[in-house]
Design a protein around this motif. Structure first.
Motif, PDB file in Angstrom:
ATOM      1  N   ARG A  90       0.833  -1.203   0.000  1.00 60.62           N
ATOM      2  CA  ARG A  90       0.000   0.000   0.000  1.00 60.62           C
ATOM      3  C   ARG A  90       0.869   1.255   0.000  1.00 60.62           C
ATOM      4  O   ARG A  90       1.861   1.324   0.744  1.00 60.62           O
ATOM      5  CB  ARG A  90      -0.931   0.015   1.221  1.00 60.62           C
ATOM      6  CG  ARG A  90      -1.809  -1.226   1.327  1.00 60.62           C
ATOM      7  CD  ARG A  90      -2.812  -1.129   2.467  1.00 60.62           C
ATOM      8  NE  ARG A  90      -2.226  -0.858   3.763  1.00 60.62           N
ATOM      9  CZ  ARG A  90      -1.583  -1.749   4.519  1.00 60.62           C
ATOM     10  NH1 ARG A  90      -1.434  -3.001   4.087  1.00 60.62           N
ATOM     11  NH2 ARG A  90      -1.108  -1.423   5.700  1.00 60.62           N
ATOM     12  N   ILE A  91       0.483   2.195  -0.822  1.00 61.56           N
ATOM     13  CA  ILE A  91       1.160   3.493  -0.892  1.00 61.56           C
ATOM     14  C   ILE A  91       0.154   4.555  -0.482  1.00 61.56           C
ATOM     15  O   ILE A  91      -0.903   4.686  -1.094  1.00 61.56           O
ATOM     16  CB  ILE A  91       1.680   3.796  -2.314  1.00 61.56           C
ATOM     17  CG1 ILE A  91       2.594   2.666  -2.827  1.00 61.56           C
ATOM     18  CG2 ILE A  91       2.405   5.133  -2.327  1.00 61.56           C
ATOM     19  CD1 ILE A  91       3.920   2.566  -2.136  1.00 61.56           C
ATOM     20  N   ASN A  92       0.484   5.295   0.573  1.00 60.65           N
ATOM     21  CA  ASN A  92      -0.424   6.332   1.088  1.00 60.65           C
ATOM     22  C   ASN A  92      -1.839   5.787   1.301  1.00 60.65           C
ATOM     23  O   ASN A  92      -2.837   6.451   0.986  1.00 60.65           O
ATOM     24  CB  ASN A  92      -0.445   7.540   0.145  1.00 60.65           C
ATOM     25  CG  ASN A  92       0.882   8.266   0.128  1.00 60.65           C
ATOM     26  OD1 ASN A  92       1.547   8.390   1.155  1.00 60.65           O
ATOM     27  ND2 ASN A  92       1.297   8.724  -1.045  1.00 60.65           N
ATOM     28  N   GLY A  93      -1.915   4.588   1.820  1.00 60.75           N
ATOM     29  CA  GLY A  93      -3.199   3.982   2.157  1.00 60.75           C
ATOM     30  C   GLY A  93      -3.892   3.271   1.019  1.00 60.75           C
ATOM     31  O   GLY A  93      -4.880   2.562   1.243  1.00 60.75           O
ATOM     32  N   ALA A  94      -3.413   3.441  -0.219  1.00 55.50           N
ATOM     33  CA  ALA A  94      -4.053   2.824  -1.378  1.00 55.50           C
ATOM     34  C   ALA A  94      -3.299   1.571  -1.812  1.00 55.50           C
ATOM     35  O   ALA A  94      -2.057   1.552  -1.827  1.00 55.50           O
ATOM     36  CB  ALA A  94      -4.111   3.817  -2.534  1.00 55.50           C
ATOM     37  N   GLU A  95      -4.050   0.530  -2.166  1.00 58.14           N
ATOM     38  CA  GLU A  95      -3.429  -0.710  -2.618  1.00 58.14           C
ATOM     39  C   GLU A  95      -2.682  -0.497  -3.930  1.00 58.14           C
ATOM     40  O   GLU A  95      -3.123   0.254  -4.799  1.00 58.14           O
ATOM     41  CB  GLU A  95      -4.495  -1.791  -2.833  1.00 58.14           C
ATOM     42  CG  GLU A  95      -5.237  -2.180  -1.561  1.00 58.14           C
ATOM     43  CD  GLU A  95      -6.399  -3.121  -1.833  1.00 58.14           C
ATOM     44  OE1 GLU A  95      -6.538  -3.580  -2.995  1.00 58.14           O
ATOM     45  OE2 GLU A  95      -7.165  -3.384  -0.900  1.00 58.14           O
ATOM     46  N   ALA A  96      -1.535  -1.158  -4.066  1.00 59.32           N
ATOM     47  CA  ALA A  96      -0.776  -1.092  -5.313  1.00 59.32           C
ATOM     48  C   ALA A  96      -1.603  -1.695  -6.448  1.00 59.32           C
ATOM     49  O   ALA A  96      -2.333  -2.669  -6.255  1.00 59.32           O
ATOM     50  CB  ALA A  96       0.541  -1.848  -5.170  1.00 59.32           C
ATOM     51  N   SER A  97      -1.488  -1.123  -7.620  1.00 63.28           N
ATOM     52  CA  SER A  97      -2.247  -1.616  -8.773  1.00 63.28           C
ATOM     53  C   SER A  97      -1.648  -2.911  -9.297  1.00 63.28           C
ATOM     54  O   SER A  97      -0.481  -3.244  -9.030  1.00 63.28           O
ATOM     55  CB  SER A  97      -2.241  -0.575  -9.888  1.00 63.28           C
ATOM     56  OG  SER A  97      -0.929  -0.425 -10.417  1.00 63.28           O
ATOM     57  N   ASP A  98      -2.438  -3.638 -10.075  1.00 69.91           N
ATOM     58  CA  ASP A  98      -1.935  -4.858 -10.728  1.00 69.91           C
ATOM     59  C   ASP A  98      -0.710  -4.535 -11.578  1.00 69.91           C
ATOM     60  O   ASP A  98       0.278  -5.283 -11.581  1.00 69.91           O
ATOM     61  CB  ASP A  98      -3.014  -5.475 -11.620  1.00 69.91           C
ATOM     62  CG  ASP A  98      -4.135  -6.138 -10.836  1.00 69.91           C
ATOM     63  OD1 ASP A  98      -4.165  -5.983  -9.596  1.00 69.91           O
ATOM     64  OD2 ASP A  98      -4.982  -6.810 -11.463  1.00 69.91           O
ATOM     65  N   GLU A  99      -0.767  -3.424 -12.299  1.00 74.29           N
ATOM     66  CA  GLU A  99       0.327  -3.054 -13.204  1.00 74.29           C
ATOM     67  C   GLU A  99       1.631  -2.827 -12.441  1.00 74.29           C
ATOM     68  O   GLU A  99       2.695  -3.317 -12.844  1.00 74.29           O
ATOM     69  CB  GLU A  99      -0.051  -1.789 -13.978  1.00 74.29           C
ATOM     70  CG  GLU A  99       1.015  -1.342 -14.964  1.00 74.29           C
ATOM     71  CD  GLU A  99       0.658  -0.049 -15.681  1.00 74.29           C
ATOM     72  OE1 GLU A  99       1.404   0.349 -16.590  1.00 74.29           O
ATOM     73  OE2 GLU A  99      -0.378   0.567 -15.316  1.00 74.29           O
ATOM     74  N   VAL A 100       1.546  -2.099 -11.327  1.00 72.69           N
ATOM     75  CA  VAL A 100       2.746  -1.822 -10.530  1.00 72.69           C
ATOM     76  C   VAL A 100       3.328  -3.120  -9.972  1.00 72.69           C
ATOM     77  O   VAL A 100       4.549  -3.338  -9.994  1.00 72.69           O
ATOM     78  CB  VAL A 100       2.417  -0.829  -9.393  1.00 72.69           C
ATOM     79  CG1 VAL A 100       3.541  -0.771  -8.364  1.00 72.69           C
ATOM     80  CG2 VAL A 100       2.164   0.557  -9.978  1.00 72.69           C
TER      81      VAL A 100
END
Length: 430
Positions: A90-100
């Motif tokens: 998680r970056i800044n509370g948001a889940e990492a995307s599939d692409e990342v």
């Protein structure tokens, strides 16, 4: 790796799950070798590594909320996940995307060459590469198992944390708290703050700190907290140390939804990371900090439902204590599924004083405990206990919906697998 159509995240996860014969293989040599090839760089971030039997996730969550409230960018790595692998990064509370995530897996695959990696090591290196590239202000790393030989321990932290030390994963970490404490304290570093939130830690935690030259901040010594019950409200006081070693006191703080001892531990870490943390940021974080599967409150129809992954006696005792302070008007139903390598008897005994009806579920896989075996263990404790058994979580949830009455409450616990299956079912029914 053959070139062609890029793999999806699910295809990558299937690939890395199959590429190593062992789920767990402790040791850092292989991970360090691949990390060197990835040229990971954390010089632009402050790193906090968090180990412990219980409380790692909520301590990380408190810190994440506090730091973001204070305006810092954060990255969190944790495991396991409930519904999506993306939850682990998680970056800044948001889940990492599939692409990342897929881009990171491509990089790890290219770097590892013929070096074998476990599923966890592969995922850890992918997360570390993402964090190294994005360079957030703060990187919060949760240890998967133990500490000293866990993959996240290849990164040197600015603060190391041991939340609690209890008997768990004894096949890997040792069968005494002293041995387990030594393994978890293996994340400490020389001349670096080490925070321990266990009120009665084994002596080995302080011994390792001394051996390594780490500066130990022990709850009950360097920092402390006290919960206050007033007429119509609750609050708590905290006292700890800042970066200069000076005493800091905070009074009448709001009581959080997640475990208070872990909030106290997080506050001590915060004061070692920042010069002067803002009280308003701390209060906002305490009020808002929530996480999946830890004292998580949802509704099962018209009935309050609490989900918690508690799978050992220490965690079960904490939940029982919380529930005893605010019992339901009716009965407490517990939907419980556990793995066969856990202390089932200890968990049942801890929950027994607050439970009126047991709903046992079978978990699949080689480590899954059957509902019948759980019911048998409960009968040994209390032959008169009301016990019902189900083949899986979905069947149990459907039955519990029909059995609860007005004023009842439901607790779902015992394993990450139990809670994740319940969350999946509840999401489908939402």
């Amino acid at each position: 790796m053959a070139t062609g159509t890029p793999l999806t995240l699910n295809q990558w996860l299937e690939r890395i799950e199959a590429c190593h014969p062992s789920d767990i293989e402790l040791g850092l040599d292989r991970v360090r070798a691949v990390a060197a090839r990835l040229e990971l760089d954390f010089s632009r971030s402050k790193v906090v590594t968090i180990a412990g039997t219980n409380g790692k996730g909520s301590t990380q969550t408190f810190l994440d909320y506090m730091l973001r409230e204070a305006g810092y960018s954060t990255a969190c790595y944790s495991s396991p996940h409930f519904l999506r692998y993306n939850e682990r990064v998680r970056i800044n509370g948001a889940e990492a995307s599939d692409e990342v995530l897929c881009d990171a897996f491509v990089a790890v695959e290219a770097a590892r060459g013929k070096i074998p990696l476990t599923y966890f090591e592969y995922g850890t290196l992918a997360a570390l590469r993402i964090f190294s590239q994005q360079a957030p202000d703060m990187v919060l790393l949760e240890v998967g198992l133990g500490g000293r030989l866990d993959a996240v321990n290849i990164v040197d932290p600015q603060v190391a944390v041991v939340t609690t030390v209890a008997l768990d994963h004894t096949d890997w970490l040792g069968d005494t708290r002293e041995l387990i404490g030594r393994e978890k304290a293996g994340i400490f570093r020389a001349e670096t703050p080490a925070v321990c939130g266990d009120p009665e830690p084994p002596a080995t935690v302080a011994e390792v700190a001394q051996e390594l030259g780490a500066r130990l901040y022990q709850v009950g010594d360097s920092f402390a907290f006290h919960e206050k019950q007033q007429e119509q409200s609750q609050s708590w006081d905290w006292q700890g140390r800042n970066q200069q070693g000076e005493s800091v006191e905070l009074s009448d703080l709001p009581v959080p939804g997640l475990p208070l001892p872990n909030a106290a531990t997080a506050l001590q870490v915060l004061h070692l990371l920042l010069d002067t943390p803002s009280r308003s940021c701390i209060e906002a974080a305490l009020r808002n900090a929530v996480m999946t599967g830890r004292m998580q409150r949802l509704m099962l129809g018209d009935t309050e439902c609490i989900l918690d992954v508690a799978h050992n006696p220490q965690a079960a005792q904490y939940i029982a204590g919380r529930l005893a302070k605010s019992p339901p008007a009716g009965r407490l139903h517990v939907l419980l599924g556990m793995l066969n390598d856990k202390d089932v008897q200890g968990v049942l005994k801890a929950l027994q004083p607050v439970v009126q009806c047991w709903h046992f579920v079978s978990l699949g896989g080689p480590r899954g405990q059957s509902a019948a075996a759980l019911a048998l263990r409960m009968a040994e404790l209390d032959p008169q206990a009301q016990c019902l058994t189900y083949s899986d979580v979905a069947e149990a949830l459907a039955a519990v919906r029909q059995q609860v009455a007005v004023g009842d409450r439901v607790l779902i616990a015992g394993s990450f697998f139990t809670v994740s299956e319940a969350l999946a079912q509840l999401e489908l029914q939402a």
